[in-house]
Write an enzyme that holds these catalytic residues in place. Structure first.
Site, PDB file in Angstrom:
ATOM      1  CG  LEU A  52      -2.031  -0.688   1.607  1.00  0.00           C
ATOM      2  CD1 LEU A  52      -2.549  -0.176   2.848  1.00  0.00           C
ATOM      3  CD2 LEU A  52      -2.969  -0.550   0.360  1.00  0.00           C
ATOM      4  NE  ARG A 704       0.882   1.383   5.610  1.00  0.00           N
ATOM      5  CZ  ARG A 704      -0.155   1.031   4.740  1.00  0.00           C
ATOM      6  NH1 ARG A 704      -1.362   1.625   5.453  1.00  0.00           N
ATOM      7  NH2 ARG A 704      -0.130   0.543   3.750  1.00  0.00           N
ATOM      8  CB  VAL A 705       3.802  -4.708   7.711  1.00  0.00           C
ATOM      9  CG1 VAL A 705       3.600  -4.810   8.901  1.00  0.00           C
ATOM     10  CG2 VAL A 705       2.700  -5.008   6.719  1.00  0.00           C
ATOM     11  CG  ASP A 706       3.069  -0.543   3.267  1.00  0.00           C
ATOM     12  OD1 ASP A 706       3.266   0.233   4.212  1.00  0.00           O
ATOM     13  OD2 ASP A 706       2.048  -0.483   2.633  1.00  0.00           O
ATOM     14  CG  ASP A 707       9.442   0.165   1.228  1.00  0.00           C
ATOM     15  OD1 ASP A 707       9.622  -0.189   2.334  1.00  0.00           O
ATOM     16  OD2 ASP A 707       9.682  -0.544   0.238  1.00  0.00           O
TER      17      ASP A 707
END
Ligand code: WTA
Length: 836
Positions: A52, A704-707
């Site tokens: 995301l 968040r676990v994304d960038d």
């Protein structure tokens, strides 16, 4: 549906990148932005670590300085000394529990599973499954094959030290869990819409076992020109599983309605034309106005008639780039009235960002204002729009009409740049329109709005919401999460440029007939007491803001708050990021006088409405936890293999089935919708957030676990910032990570490699920051630029962000194994340059 008819749901709803290669120092890169890699790798979402990404923060919040006095230890001390921590709202925890919160990390407390006086488990079906909580060991995934490569995401690591907890193992941000329970007093609970856990459980059960009946009963309380189709007892169809075909969600299809009619006409027809719908408070104290539902309907009708007159039809896009004037929600409602799709762009985005959005959705008309004052700063919106329209034209799309609201308080008409034939003053064309405007009845599945979120590839994602389900869901969530009572005054500090301003400043409250406060300014202007002055001025009952604002105000001490009475406050709300216990406690005790429950609402642009949220009065709160799922929401915490975990566990937060305001697609890019949100974990919607569920079933969002970096409660894709940095001719390569920021939650930390032979200098640092400001907007400006002669890369050229995050966080002794790097010496070099 016995509970539905018991009155709980009656009330307000039923009444009425550049690519030229330059000399690069350091090894080849594939994952940061680099001149040689053309800015961004690939075309799709950045895999594996980007699921995301979206857009970002408010200029005001990002401008706030960095020091903070907030600290979790303050709380521990006060709790310990008073023996028992108990507010009027009723906190319950043993002193030992509080003082036992050892190992403070981040901005507050670490959690610990110490004695809770009472455990509740609203989701009784959720029996703990032995062993499933250990999906992550030492912050790393358990061994096993993965459908998507999440390894690099997880290697983000955790700073969570307590062995007994893995609360933050799926996310970079540390959850600050505290097991203190706060319970509403009896009086509050007695009158609450959801007054007990039992009532919630009963309704929740109905909502997931028979969502069609549950939501149709609620939907029936709105006006439908034509009722929706019912097929085999179903009012919705969905496929959340990419293996079974295209992802598709529909609610109330065949039904004809109009959200503007439901938000305005319905109340006017019910005799509420003279009730105040909106108090507008200007940036400058003393500048204010109030509009009734009747006034609002007139204004909306005039704007909608004008839009029609310039050829805007059902299904056409209209871009709105306006400050927080009454005219902003008016413009949104006017689009909705005629079935046009509004695309609001936060008036803090740069010309480049605005141009990108305009080129994508191709609006017939752009609505804007010539300028605005934010605090003491003047922002010339018109020149930004002019620049954006010029850029869009160069890219091949010409906007025919730009309507400019003359905001005389901020600037003079005669000082406004003008393009004859295209630009037209709002005041010259709107007031002369008729106040009667036919409603365009639209299908429940017709699009209502587009809202762009920054994409990890640099191309923003146009999150598309449809009409019927969104209407039903935002209204219902507003009512329950804030325990809204007819006649109350509600203030949401969000800007309409973000989803919160859509769902909970405009649609949700107005659908309930609530009186909303719309504030143009910033919380600290002219002083840190402004919010509470406004609360007293309008007798605000429900106040909804973001942790970043709370922390910024908390830094100013209690005095500015206590100077004002705040007697009207009944419920407080929080959104945008996990709220740290220190801020929670200050908000609760100082702002709310230990009287007002706090609804910590977890949701996203994509979800349209609250997903996990307290219902004040329904169950005790734990500071820092969003508590339990809203009706109809079926969260699932999964491991890296997409296996659902049960009971107490940590992992990736997904949702198992659709809810009425599920976003339907990404505008013009359904494949990206499926790849980003539904492909990572088959059969689920993946939120991009890490989550812990404690033994009582409470949900704790861990970030968040994304960038994506969550700055001041808004999402900024690290790739976007990298891409902006490498636009600077002297920047060869950039890698951006988030780091703990005491006010903003997360700040932006950029590692920058310069073109061979170029000297690092303070001037260049400023220029680089200016580049990001102009490419994205001031809110995305990096807080720290770290010169990086080389970046830590694997032999295959992939940047190891885990190491960069550790360096950014000064956790030098936790770098872990660096032997797999192409050049391990780079790390030492970076550490040496840290404060240079
Ligand atoms: C974060 C804002 C913890 C989360 C409504 C999510 C939160 C992202 C909370 C969505 C909360 C929002 N507790 N984290 N109460 N609310 N978030 O799309 O990371 O701007 O994925 O929507 O904000 O941001 P967006």
């Amino acid at each position: 549906m016995t509970t539905l008819s018991c009155g709980v749901l009656s009330g307000p709803i039923c009444c009425p990148a550049p690519s030229s290669a330059r000399g690069v120092r350091g090894a080849a890169g594939s994952s940061g932005a680099s001149k040689r890699s053309g800015g961004r790798p690939g075309n799709g979402e950045r895999e594996p670590s980007s699921f995301l990404s979206a857009s970002s923060a408010s200029a005001s919040a990002s401008d706030s300085s960095t020091s903070s006095s907030s600290s979790g230890s303050d709380i521990t001390a006060s709790c310990s000394s008073s023996g028992v921590f108990r507010g009027r709202f009723g906190a319950r925890a043993s002193p030992s529990a509080l003082s036992g919160a050892a190992g403070r990390v981040g901005r507050g407390w670490t959690g610990a599973t110490f004695g809770i006086s009472r455990a509740i488990c609203p989701l009784r079906c959720m029996a703990p499954t032995p062993g499933t909580g250990a999906a992550f060991t030492n912050g790393r995934p358990a061994a096993g094959s993965s459908q998507v490569d999440l390894t690099s995401v997880l290697s983000v690591d955790t700073r969570y030290k307590t062995e007994t907890h893995a609360a933050a193992s799926a996310g970079e941000q540390v959850v600050e869990e505290t097991q203190v329970l706060f319970e509403a007093n009896e009086e509050f609970r007695k009158n609450a819409l959801v007054s007990s856990t039992e009532k919630y459980e009963e309704m929740y059960k109905q909502s997931v076992e028979d969502p069609d009946t549950f939501w149709s009963e609620i939907a029936s309380q709105f006006h439908w020109e034509k009722k929706w189709d019912v097929t085999d007892g179903k009012v919705h169809t969905e496929n959340f599983d990419v293996r079974k075909g295209p992802i598709k969600v529909e609610w109330f299809k065949g039904g004809k309605t109009n959200i503007c009619y439901n938000a305005l006409d319905r109340h006017v027809e019910a005799g509420r034309a003279n009730d105040v719908a909106m108090f507008w408070e200007g940036n400058e104290p003393g500048y204010d106005s109030s509009v009734t539902f009747g006034n609002l309907l007139d204004l909306v009708s005039q704007v909608s008639n004008y839009l029609r007159s310039v050829g805007v039809k059902k299904g056409d896009a209209v871009v709105i780039y306006m400050p927080m004037l009454v005219e902003l929600p008016v413009a949104m409602l006017a689009c909705a009235r005629i079935g046009a799709i509004h695309s609001v762009v936060f008036a803090g985005f740069s010309a480049d960002s605005l141009a990108q959005r305009i080129s994508d959705c191709k609006p017939k008309v752009v609505l804007t204002a010539n300028g605005v004052m934010r605090g003491t700063k003047f922002i010339n919106l018109k020149t930004i729009v002019d620049d954006a329209l010029k850029q869009a034209k160069q890219e091949g799309y010409t906007v025919e009409t730009s309507v400019v609201f003359a905001n005389e308080v901020a600037t003079k008409k005669e000082e406004t740049a003008w393009v004859e034939g295209r630009d037209i003053w709002w005041q010259d064309v709107i007031p002369s329109q008729s106040t009667k405007s036919e409603v365009e009845w639209v299908d429940a599945e017709d699009p209502l709005f587009l809202l762009y979120t920054s994409g990890s590839t640099g191309k923003p994602k146009g999150v598309l919401h449809s009409t019927g389900g969104y209407m039903v869901y935002t209204a219902t969530t507003f009512k329950h999460a804030f325990d809204y009572r007819p006649g109350e005054v509600y203030w949401c500090t969000a800007d309409c440029g973000w989803i919160t301003g859509h769902s909970y400043l405009t649609y949700g409250p107005l659908l309930n007939g609530a009186t909303v406060v719309n504030f143009e300014g910033v919380p600290t202007y002219p002083d840190a007491g402004r919010c509470w002055e406004i609360v007293d001025k309008y007798n605000v009952n429900i106040f909804y803001t973001a942790p970043t604002a709370i922390r910024a105000l908390m830094r100013e001490g209690d005095k500015p708050v206590k100077k004002h009475l705040r007697k009207s406050l009944r419920v407080l709300g929080s959104v945008g990021e996990p709220i740290n216990p220190a801020a929670w406690k200050w908000y609760y005790e100082v702002v709310g006088d230990s009287r007002c429950p706090i609804s910590d609402t977890w949701w996203q642009t994509e979800t349209g409405g609250f997903m996990i949220t307290p219902m004040p009065g329904g169950w005790p709160l734990k500071p820092g936890s969003a508590t339990f799922p809203f009706f109809g929401v079926q969260p699932a915490i999964v491991d890296e293999n997409g296996k659902e975990l049960h009971g107490e566990c940590s992992g990736y937060l997904c949702v198992k089935a659709s809810w009425p305001s599920t976003f339907r697609t990404l505008f013009g890019d359904h494949p990206r919708y499926e790849t980003t949100y539904f492909a990572p974990f088959k059969g689920f919607y993946f939120s991009g957030d890490g989550c812990h569920r404690d033994k009582d079933g409470y949900y704790w969002l861990t970030g968040r676990v994304d960038d994506v970096i969550n700055v001041s409660g808004h999402r900024i894709g690290s790739a976007e910032v990298e891409s902006a940095l490498v636009h600077h001719p002297l920047c060869a390569e950039a890698a951006v990570v988030g780091y703990d920021h005491e006010v903003k939650g997360q700040g932006i930390y950029a590692f920058v490699t310069l073109v061979e032979g170029v000297e690092y200098s303070d001037k260049l640092r400023k220029d680089l920051i200016a580049k990001v400001r102009s490419q994205i907007g001031p809110f995305a400006a990096p807080d720290i630029i770290h010169w990086a002669p080389g970046l830590p890369k694997t032999r295959s050229g992939k940047i190891m962000r885990r190491i960069l995050r550790k360096i950014a966080a000064s956790q030098i002794d936790e770098l872990g194994d660096v032997s797999t790097l192409a050049d391990p010496g780079v790390v030492e070099q970076l550490i040496e340059l840290r404060d240079k």
